[in-house]
Design a protein around this motif. Structure first.
Motif, PDB file in Angstrom:
ATOM      1  N   ASP A 321       0.851  -1.196   0.000  1.00  0.00           N
ATOM      2  CA  ASP A 321       0.000   0.000   0.000  1.00  0.00           C
ATOM      3  C   ASP A 321       0.889   1.250   0.000  1.00  0.00           C
ATOM      4  O   ASP A 321       1.392   1.643   1.047  1.00  0.00           O
ATOM      5  CB  ASP A 321      -0.887  -0.012   1.250  1.00  0.00           C
ATOM      6  N   TYR A 322       1.133   1.935  -1.114  1.00  0.00           N
ATOM      7  CA  TYR A 322       0.633   1.578  -2.411  1.00  0.00           C
ATOM      8  C   TYR A 322       1.725   1.745  -3.438  1.00  0.00           C
ATOM      9  O   TYR A 322       2.816   2.246  -3.128  1.00  0.00           O
ATOM     10  CB  TYR A 322      -0.629   2.374  -2.770  1.00  0.00           C
ATOM     11  N   LEU A 323       1.467   1.380  -4.695  1.00  0.00           N
ATOM     12  CA  LEU A 323       2.497   1.303  -5.727  1.00  0.00           C
ATOM     13  C   LEU A 323       3.220   2.624  -5.945  1.00  0.00           C
ATOM     14  O   LEU A 323       4.447   2.665  -6.089  1.00  0.00           O
ATOM     15  CB  LEU A 323       1.869   0.827  -7.042  1.00  0.00           C
ATOM     16  N   GLY A 324       2.479   3.722  -5.967  1.00  0.00           N
ATOM     17  CA  GLY A 324       3.074   5.016  -6.269  1.00  0.00           C
ATOM     18  C   GLY A 324       4.037   5.520  -5.219  1.00  0.00           C
ATOM     19  O   GLY A 324       4.807   6.463  -5.479  1.00  0.00           O
ATOM     20  N   LEU A 325       4.036   4.924  -4.012  1.00  0.00           N
ATOM     21  CA  LEU A 325       4.934   5.361  -2.942  1.00  0.00           C
ATOM     22  C   LEU A 325       6.230   4.564  -2.891  1.00  0.00           C
ATOM     23  O   LEU A 325       7.103   4.859  -2.083  1.00  0.00           O
ATOM     24  CB  LEU A 325       4.223   5.267  -1.591  1.00  0.00           C
ATOM     25  N   ILE A 326       6.358   3.518  -3.732  1.00  0.00           N
ATOM     26  CA  ILE A 326       7.604   2.756  -3.769  1.00  0.00           C
ATOM     27  C   ILE A 326       8.677   3.616  -4.435  1.00  0.00           C
ATOM     28  O   ILE A 326       8.483   4.122  -5.541  1.00  0.00           O
ATOM     29  CB  ILE A 326       7.419   1.434  -4.528  1.00  0.00           C
ATOM     30  N   ARG A 327       9.782   3.797  -3.766  1.00  0.00           N
ATOM     31  CA  ARG A 327      10.828   4.684  -4.257  1.00  0.00           C
ATOM     32  C   ARG A 327      11.514   4.110  -5.489  1.00  0.00           C
ATOM     33  O   ARG A 327      11.795   2.916  -5.575  1.00  0.00           O
ATOM     34  CB  ARG A 327      11.868   4.927  -3.146  1.00  0.00           C
ATOM     35  N   LYS A 328      11.782   4.997  -6.452  1.00  0.00           N
ATOM     36  CA  LYS A 328      12.483   4.597  -7.660  1.00  0.00           C
ATOM     37  C   LYS A 328      13.915   4.203  -7.323  1.00  0.00           C
ATOM     38  O   LYS A 328      14.552   4.798  -6.464  1.00  0.00           O
ATOM     39  CB  LYS A 328      12.497   5.743  -8.681  1.00  0.00           C
ATOM     40  N   ALA A 329      14.430   3.203  -8.048  1.00  0.00           N
ATOM     41  CA  ALA A 329      15.815   2.793  -7.828  1.00  0.00           C
ATOM     42  C   ALA A 329      16.776   3.891  -8.237  1.00  0.00           C
ATOM     43  O   ALA A 329      17.838   4.053  -7.651  1.00  0.00           O
ATOM     44  CB  ALA A 329      16.110   1.502  -8.605  1.00  0.00           C
ATOM     45  N   ASP A 330      16.388   4.675  -9.244  1.00  0.00           N
ATOM     46  CA  ASP A 330      17.209   5.781  -9.728  1.00  0.00           C
ATOM     47  C   ASP A 330      16.333   7.023  -9.760  1.00  0.00           C
ATOM     48  O   ASP A 330      15.302   7.041 -10.442  1.00  0.00           O
ATOM     49  CB  ASP A 330      17.757   5.465 -11.123  1.00  0.00           C
ATOM     50  N   SER A 331      16.719   8.052  -9.033  1.00  0.00           N
ATOM     51  CA  SER A 331      15.890   9.256  -8.950  1.00  0.00           C
ATOM     52  C   SER A 331      15.726   9.937 -10.302  1.00  0.00           C
ATOM     53  O   SER A 331      14.793  10.724 -10.495  1.00  0.00           O
ATOM     54  CB  SER A 331      16.502  10.247  -7.947  1.00  0.00           C
ATOM     55  N   LYS A 332      16.619   9.642 -11.255  1.00  0.00           N
ATOM     56  CA  LYS A 332      16.531  10.250 -12.585  1.00  0.00           C
ATOM     57  C   LYS A 332      15.646   9.448 -13.542  1.00  0.00           C
ATOM     58  O   LYS A 332      15.403   9.885 -14.662  1.00  0.00           O
ATOM     59  CB  LYS A 332      17.930  10.387 -13.184  1.00  0.00           C
ATOM     60  N   GLN A 333      15.194   8.286 -13.100  1.00  0.00           N
ATOM     61  CA  GLN A 333      14.378   7.426 -13.952  1.00  0.00           C
ATOM     62  C   GLN A 333      12.989   8.018 -14.141  1.00  0.00           C
ATOM     63  O   GLN A 333      12.383   8.545 -13.212  1.00  0.00           O
ATOM     64  CB  GLN A 333      14.268   6.033 -13.334  1.00  0.00           C
ATOM     65  N   ALA A 334      12.469   7.961 -15.372  1.00  0.00           N
ATOM     66  CA  ALA A 334      11.137   8.476 -15.666  1.00  0.00           C
ATOM     67  C   ALA A 334      10.088   7.704 -14.864  1.00  0.00           C
ATOM     68  O   ALA A 334      10.208   6.483 -14.716  1.00  0.00           O
ATOM     69  CB  ALA A 334      10.840   8.364 -17.160  1.00  0.00           C
ATOM     70  N   PRO A 335       9.055   8.381 -14.334  1.00  0.00           N
ATOM     71  CA  PRO A 335       8.049   7.688 -13.511  1.00  0.00           C
ATOM     72  C   PRO A 335       7.407   6.494 -14.211  1.00  0.00           C
ATOM     73  O   PRO A 335       7.182   5.454 -13.584  1.00  0.00           O
ATOM     74  CB  PRO A 335       7.019   8.798 -13.223  1.00  0.00           C
ATOM     75  N   VAL A 336       7.103   6.642 -15.505  1.00  0.00           N
ATOM     76  CA  VAL A 336       6.458   5.543 -16.226  1.00  0.00           C
ATOM     77  C   VAL A 336       7.370   4.319 -16.258  1.00  0.00           C
ATOM     78  O   VAL A 336       6.936   3.185 -16.001  1.00  0.00           O
ATOM     79  CB  VAL A 336       6.087   5.977 -17.657  1.00  0.00           C
ATOM     80  N   HIS A 337       8.651   4.518 -16.563  1.00  0.00           N
ATOM     81  CA  HIS A 337       9.587   3.397 -16.620  1.00  0.00           C
ATOM     82  C   HIS A 337       9.806   2.795 -15.234  1.00  0.00           C
ATOM     83  O   HIS A 337       9.946   1.575 -15.102  1.00  0.00           O
ATOM     84  CB  HIS A 337      10.919   3.871 -17.202  1.00  0.00           C
ATOM     85  N   ALA A 338       9.834   3.635 -14.206  1.00  0.00           N
ATOM     86  CA  ALA A 338      10.019   3.130 -12.851  1.00  0.00           C
ATOM     87  C   ALA A 338       8.847   2.242 -12.432  1.00  0.00           C
ATOM     88  O   ALA A 338       9.054   1.154 -11.869  1.00  0.00           O
ATOM     89  CB  ALA A 338      10.169   4.296 -11.880  1.00  0.00           C
ATOM     90  N   LEU A 339       7.616   2.677 -12.710  1.00  0.00           N
ATOM     91  CA  LEU A 339       6.448   1.880 -12.350  1.00  0.00           C
ATOM     92  C   LEU A 339       6.389   0.587 -13.145  1.00  0.00           C
ATOM     93  O   LEU A 339       5.968  -0.455 -12.629  1.00  0.00           O
ATOM     94  CB  LEU A 339       5.173   2.691 -12.557  1.00  0.00           C
ATOM     95  N   ASP A 340       6.800   0.637 -14.404  1.00  0.00           N
ATOM     96  CA  ASP A 340       6.860  -0.583 -15.208  1.00  0.00           C
ATOM     97  C   ASP A 340       7.779  -1.607 -14.551  1.00  0.00           C
ATOM     98  O   ASP A 340       7.426  -2.788 -14.409  1.00  0.00           O
ATOM     99  CB  ASP A 340       7.372  -0.273 -16.616  1.00  0.00           C
ATOM    100  N   ASP A 341       8.953  -1.149 -14.139  1.00  0.00           N
ATOM    101  CA  ASP A 341       9.938  -2.045 -13.535  1.00  0.00           C
ATOM    102  C   ASP A 341       9.443  -2.575 -12.193  1.00  0.00           C
ATOM    103  O   ASP A 341       9.579  -3.772 -11.895  1.00  0.00           O
ATOM    104  CB  ASP A 341      11.265  -1.307 -13.355  1.00  0.00           C
TER     105      ASP A 341
END
Length: 464
Positions: A321-341
Motif C-alpha cells: 500500500d501503495y504502488l506510487g509510494l515505492i521509491r524509484k531505484a534511480d531518482s533520474k528514472q522516468a516515472p512511467v519506466h520506474a512503475l513498469d519495472d
C-alpha cells in the motif's frame, strides 16, 4: 582478487573431466549450467567457452579437436592469454581429470563466482558512498541492489513434460480449495475470482474510496479462513493508524472512537471494549504482519519478503500500500519506466515465491472529471500495471469520502472486476460500506448463488 574466492585446482579438475568424459561435459554444461564466467583464469575461461559451445552444438570434443579449433580461431581466446598457455593448461587439466562429473564441484564453482560478484559489487558501491553530490537514498538503493542482485546464484530452468506434471495437477484438481487459492471474504466476489499463489492482484481507486480498508479486510479473511501468514507493507499510514483501523474493523467498533478511547469505567461501552480485547487474543492476528516503513524501494520489499518467508514458511500473501509510494531505484528514472519495472518485479516475486501479491494503486482523475465509474485505463502512469497484473479490481463509491464516518452509516460501493485472468472480467459486485466501523460488507439479504449476483458491463468490442 581474494584468493579465498578462487579454486584453481578445482577449475582444472572440472575442465579435465570434461575433456576425458563427454557425458561429464554434457552434465556440467547442460544440467549444472557451469559457465565460462564461473572460472577465474583467462585460459580456463577460454577452454570452458569452447567446451560449452561444442556441447551445445552437439559436436565432437577432445583435446586434439580443441587445439585444432583454437589454432584456426584465435578470436576464441579470452583476454590476453596466448595459445601456448592454453595448450599447457589442457595438459595440466587432463592430468587432474576425475572419472565422473560431480554436482558438488559444479555447486562450488557457482558459489565462488557468486561470492566474487558480490565482493565486486560491494566494492563498486562503496566507491559511491563518498560522492556527496549524489542523493543518499540513491546510494543506499544502489548498494542494496548490488548486494541483492549479485548474491543471486544462477538457477537452471527446469523443463517437465505434461505427463510428468500431471500427478501434481491432478492433486490440485482433486482439492478445489488448493486450486482456487485464497478467498477475498466477500461471497459474491469469491464466486468470480480468488488470490491464487503466483498471481498479482491490483486494487485501484481514487483517494478516500477505501482501498486500504478493502485490502485489510482481504488479509483478515485470508489469515482467519486459510490459516496462512500475510504481511501488509504500508507506506501511507503509521503503525498507530494501521492498528486503529485493523482492530476497529475486527472488533466492529468505530475507529475514531478507538483512536480516542480510554479504558471504560462501569458499563460505558464495556461490550465494545471487550471486543477490542478479544482481537488481541485472536490467534489469527499472529499471522497478520504489518510494517509501516516508509520510502521503500522495490529491492527492499523483495528482501523483506524473502527474509519473512525464511522465518515463516506459511507466509503466502503480501499486500503493498501503495504502488506510487515505492521509491524509484534511480531518482533520474522516468516515472512511467520506474512503475513498469516495479510492477514487473512484484509479479516476478509472486511467481518466484509462489505467493499471492496484492498491490494498491491510485487511479488518475479521469473518472472524477468525466463523472463516471473508473475504468482499467485509469490506472495511473503505466499501462504495464494492467499487463503484469492477473486481476484488476476497481473500487467505486458514490458518497464523497468512504473514510469519513460522518457520512451516511451504510453507503453503497462497487467493485468493478476490470481484469480476471481466471474468469470473466467486466462484472460489478455491489457491497455496502459501514462507516460506523468502518468496514465493507456484503449487501444483505444475499440472493442465491448464480449470475443474479452480478451485473454485466460492456466490454471492448461489444463483448459481454
Amino acid at each position: 582478487m581474494n584468493d579465498t574466492l578462487c579454486n584453481h585446482p578445482l577449475e582444472l579438475r572440472v575442465i579435465g573431466t570434461a575433456f576425458r568424459n563427454s557425458a561429464a561435459a554434457e552434465s556440467y554444461v547442460l544440467d549444472h549450467r557451469v559457465l565460462p564466467e564461473h572460472f577465474t583464469i583467462d585460459a580456463h575461461r577460454t577452454l570452458w567457452g569452447v567446451i560449452a559451445e561444442r556441447i551445445e552444438a552437439r559436436a565432437d570434443l577432445d583435446d586434439i579437436v580443441l587445439v585444432d579449433l583454437l589454432e584456426r580461431r584465435p578470436d576464441l581466446l579470452v583476454g590476453s592469454v596466448d595459445l601456448d598457455t592454453v595448450f599447457a593448461t589442457i595438459q595440466a587439466a587432463t592430468e587432474q581429470a576425475d572419472p565422473d562429473p560431480s554436482a558438488e564441484h559444479a555447486r562450488v564453482l557457482r558459489d565462488l563466482a557468486a561470492r566474487r560478484r558480490l565482493a565486486g559489487a560491494l566494492d563498486h558501491a562503496m566507491r559511491h558512498v563518498g560522492q556527496l553530490d549524489r542523493p543518499i537514498d540513491d546510494t543506499i538503493t544502489a548498494l542494496t541492489e548490488a548486494t541483492y542482485g549479485s548474491a543471486l546464484v544462477h538457477r537452471t530452468p527446469q523443463i517437465r513434460t505434461v505427463a510428468d506434471a500431471f500427478d501434481d495437477a491432478l492433486r490440485r484438481w482433486e482439492n478445489p480449495g488448493e486450486q482456487l487459492g485464497y478467498t477475498l471474504g466477500f461471497h459474491r466476489l469469491d464466486e468470480i475470482m480468488s488470490l491464487a499463489p503466483g498471481t498479482m492482484t491490483v486494487i485501484g481507486a481514487r483517494p478516500s474510496v477505501g482501498k486500504s480498508l478493502f485490502a485489510q479486510h482481504v488479509i483478515s479473511n485470508v489469515v482467519h479462513k486459510h490459516a496462512v501468514d500475510a504481511v501488509l507493507v504500508s507506506m501511507e499510514m503509521s503503525e498507530r493508524e494501521l492498528m486503529d483501523r485493523i482492530v476497529a474493523g475486527e472488533a466492529r467498533v468505530s475507529a475514531r472512537w478507538l483512536a480516542r478511547a480510554r479504558k471504560p469505567r462501569g458499563d460505558d461501552r464495556r461490550a465494545e471494549w471487550e471486543r477490542v480485547l478479544d482481537v488481541g487474543n485472536d490467534e489469527a492476528m499472529r499471522r497478520f504482519g504489518i510494517t509501516d516503513t516508509a520510502d521503500l524501494a522495490i529491492v527492499d520489499i523483495e528482501a523483506l519478503a524473502r527474509r519473512y518467508r525464511a522465518q515463516n514458511p506459511d507466509f503466502k500473501l503480501l499486500a503493498v500500500d501503495y504502488l506510487g509510494l515505492i521509491r524509484k531505484a534511480d531518482s533520474k528514472q522516468a516515472p512511467v519506466h520506474a512503475l513498469d519495472d516495479i510492477s514487473r518485479r512484484l509479479k516476478v516475486l509472486a511467481i518466484d515465491m509462489d505467493m499471492a501479491v496484492v498491490v494498491l494503486v491510485q487511479l488518475n482523475r479521469n473518472s472524477e472529471t468525466e463523472r463516471r465509474p473508473p475504468r482499467i485505463s485509469d490506472l495511473r502512469d503505466s499501462g504495464a500495471i494492467e499487463q503484469h497484473a492477473d486481476n484488476v479490481l476497481l473500487l467505486h463509491a458514490d458518497h464523497p469520502s468512504i473514510g469519513d464516518d460522518t457520512t451516511q452509516p451504510i453507503a453503497a460501493s462497487q467493485v468493478i472486476v476490470g481484469k480476471n485472468r481466471s474468469g470473466p472480467p467486466g462484472r460489478i459486485v455491489h457491497l455496502d460500506f459501514d462507516s460506523t466501523v468502518p468496514r465493507f460488507i456484503d449487501q444483505a439479504p444475499a440472493p442465491p448463488v448464480g449470475r443474479a449476483y452480478f451485473e454485466n458491463v460492456p466490454l471492448p468490442g461489444g463483448q459481454r
